[in-house]
Design a protein around this motif. Structure first.
Motif, short mmCIF file in Angstrom:
data_model
loop_
_atom_site.label_atom_id
_atom_site.label_comp_id
_atom_site.label_asym_id
_atom_site.label_seq_id
_atom_site.Cartn_x
_atom_site.Cartn_y
_atom_site.Cartn_z
N GLU A 89 0.80 -1.23 0.00
CA GLU A 89 0.00 0.00 0.00
C GLU A 89 0.83 1.28 0.00
O GLU A 89 0.33 2.34 -0.36
CB GLU A 89 -0.92 0.00 1.23
N VAL A 90 2.08 1.22 0.43
CA VAL A 90 2.89 2.44 0.48
C VAL A 90 3.26 2.89 -0.93
O VAL A 90 3.38 2.08 -1.86
CB VAL A 90 4.17 2.22 1.32
N ASN A 91 3.44 4.19 -1.05
CA ASN A 91 3.77 4.77 -2.37
C ASN A 91 5.29 4.85 -2.52
O ASN A 91 5.91 5.87 -2.27
CB ASN A 91 3.13 6.15 -2.49
N ARG A 92 5.90 3.73 -2.93
CA ARG A 92 7.33 3.69 -3.14
C ARG A 92 7.62 3.07 -4.50
O ARG A 92 6.81 2.33 -5.06
CB ARG A 92 8.04 2.84 -2.06
N THR A 93 8.80 3.37 -5.03
CA THR A 93 9.18 2.81 -6.32
C THR A 93 9.33 1.29 -6.22
O THR A 93 9.68 0.74 -5.17
CB THR A 93 10.52 3.41 -6.79
N GLY A 94 9.11 0.63 -7.33
CA GLY A 94 9.25 -0.81 -7.36
C GLY A 94 10.65 -1.27 -7.76
O GLY A 94 10.91 -2.46 -7.87
N ALA A 95 11.55 -0.32 -7.94
CA ALA A 95 12.92 -0.67 -8.37
C ALA A 95 13.69 -1.34 -7.24
O ALA A 95 13.46 -1.07 -6.05
CB ALA A 95 13.64 0.59 -8.82
N LYS A 96 14.61 -2.20 -7.61
CA LYS A 96 15.47 -2.82 -6.61
C LYS A 96 16.44 -1.79 -6.04
O LYS A 96 16.98 -0.97 -6.78
CB LYS A 96 16.25 -3.99 -7.24
N PRO A 97 16.71 -1.81 -4.73
CA PRO A 97 17.66 -0.86 -4.14
C PRO A 97 19.07 -1.00 -4.72
O PRO A 97 19.78 0.00 -4.86
CB PRO A 97 17.64 -1.23 -2.64
N HIS A 98 19.48 -2.20 -5.05
CA HIS A 98 20.78 -2.43 -5.68
C HIS A 98 20.72 -3.79 -6.38
O HIS A 98 19.78 -4.56 -6.19
CB HIS A 98 21.91 -2.40 -4.64
N ARG A 99 21.72 -4.04 -7.18
CA ARG A 99 21.67 -5.27 -7.95
C ARG A 99 21.75 -6.50 -7.05
O ARG A 99 22.24 -6.44 -5.91
CB ARG A 99 22.77 -5.28 -9.00
N GLN A 100 21.33 -7.62 -7.59
CA GLN A 100 21.18 -8.83 -6.80
C GLN A 100 22.52 -9.39 -6.30
O GLN A 100 22.64 -9.78 -5.16
CB GLN A 100 20.46 -9.90 -7.64
N LYS A 101 23.51 -9.40 -7.17
CA LYS A 101 24.77 -10.05 -6.81
C LYS A 101 25.97 -9.11 -7.03
O LYS A 101 25.84 -8.08 -7.67
CB LYS A 101 24.97 -11.31 -7.66
N GLY A 102 27.09 -9.50 -6.46
CA GLY A 102 28.33 -8.81 -6.74
C GLY A 102 28.74 -7.74 -5.74
O GLY A 102 29.86 -7.24 -5.79
N ARG A 152 20.42 -9.53 -0.51
CA ARG A 152 19.55 -9.16 -1.64
C ARG A 152 18.30 -8.45 -1.13
O ARG A 152 17.76 -8.77 -0.07
CB ARG A 152 19.17 -10.42 -2.41
N GLN A 153 17.86 -7.46 -1.88
CA GLN A 153 16.68 -6.67 -1.52
C GLN A 153 15.75 -6.60 -2.72
O GLN A 153 16.19 -6.51 -3.86
CB GLN A 153 17.10 -5.26 -1.09
N GLY A 154 14.44 -6.61 -2.40
CA GLY A 154 13.47 -6.61 -3.49
C GLY A 154 13.03 -5.22 -3.90
O GLY A 154 13.00 -4.90 -5.08
N CYS A 155 12.65 -4.36 -2.91
CA CYS A 155 12.16 -3.02 -3.25
C CYS A 155 12.23 -2.13 -2.01
O CYS A 155 12.40 -2.60 -0.90
CB CYS A 155 10.74 -3.09 -3.80
N PHE A 156 12.07 -0.83 -2.27
CA PHE A 156 12.12 0.13 -1.17
C PHE A 156 10.87 0.10 -0.30
O PHE A 156 10.81 0.77 0.73
CB PHE A 156 12.33 1.54 -1.72
N ALA A 157 9.85 -0.65 -0.71
CA ALA A 157 8.63 -0.75 0.11
C ALA A 157 8.78 -1.75 1.25
O ALA A 157 7.90 -1.88 2.08
CB ALA A 157 7.45 -1.15 -0.77
N ALA A 158 9.90 -2.45 1.29
CA ALA A 158 10.14 -3.42 2.35
C ALA A 158 10.19 -2.70 3.71
O ALA A 158 10.62 -1.54 3.79
CB ALA A 158 11.43 -4.17 2.09
#
Length: 215
Positions: free
Chosen positions: A56-69, A74-80
């Motif tokens: 329900e929060v109004n946050r972007t769906g982009a990943k905070p940073h890439r999955q590996k490396g 690992r993080q999915g989105c800023f709504a976490a």
């Protein structure tokens, strides 16, 4: 016979009123009174607290940073929920139909017991009163001070049509409440340390104390 002292608005004792002792000896049920008081507080709640989850929060769906490396978790989105502005985990949601039903006979019995307790402890008195003679707060304060009740939590019971001016004059006096005798609830009685009964409401108090619980 139990007696209640009667005062005029100058704080002068002018007589007594009697109450049958048998009306003050009702067997008390502390658990019943407690359940009634808890129900009053629960029913006063709005149950409207509301929080937003991660959907329900109004946050972007982009990943905070890439999955590996990066060597980071690992993080999915800023709504976490671990991110500032993210969703709330198991937060409160509005609730409906939360009203606690109070049995009418139990309510009447609790009110009767609480009034009887005030009278038995000599924490109640009667006030001979005329509303048209009250115009200032200091008049009420002087009366309460004469009875040494100015610093105590006092509940005044009367008929609504007879205390219009008195209610206005009591607004700025802390820890004092004025309610209609037919609308009094157990929480008001339990919260107060002293009870003042306006003479016009004395018959109503008597009827509350003497009313039977016949089916």
């Amino acid at each position: 016979m139990a007696t209640l002292k009667k005062y005029d608005f100058n704080g002068k004792e002018i007589g007594e009123e009697s109450i049958d002792d048998k009306n003050l000896k009702e067997v008390k049920n502390p658990q019943m009174i407690k359940d009634y008081l808890v129900a009053i507080k629960n029913n006063a709640r709005q149950w409207s607290a509301n929080t937003k989850g991660r959907k329900e929060v109004n946050r972007t769906g982009a990943k905070p940073h890439r999955q590996k490396g990066l060597g980071r978790a690992r993080q999915g989105c800023f709504a976490a929920p671990q991110y500032r502005g993210g969703g709330i985990v198991f937060g409160p949601k509005p609730k409906f139909d939360q009203k606690v039903k109070v049995n009418k006979k139990e309510k009447k019995a609790a009110i009767r017991s609480l009034i009887a307790e005030k009278i038995a402890l000599n924490s109640a008195c009667i006030l001979k009163f005329s509303d048209d003679k009250v115009s200032k707060t200091k008049q009420v304060a002087k009366f309460l001070d004469t009875l040494k009740l100015i610093d105590k939590r006092v509940l005044v019971l009367g008929k609504q049509s007879t205390f219009i001016n008195l209610k206005r004059c009591m607004r700025n006096i802390p820890k004092k409440a004025l309610v209609d005798v037919t609308a009094v609830n157990g929480y008001d009685l339990a919260l107060s340390t002293n009870l003042i009964i306006i003479d016009s409401a004395f018959d109503d108090i008597n009827s509350i104390l003497t009313k039977s619980e016949k089916k």
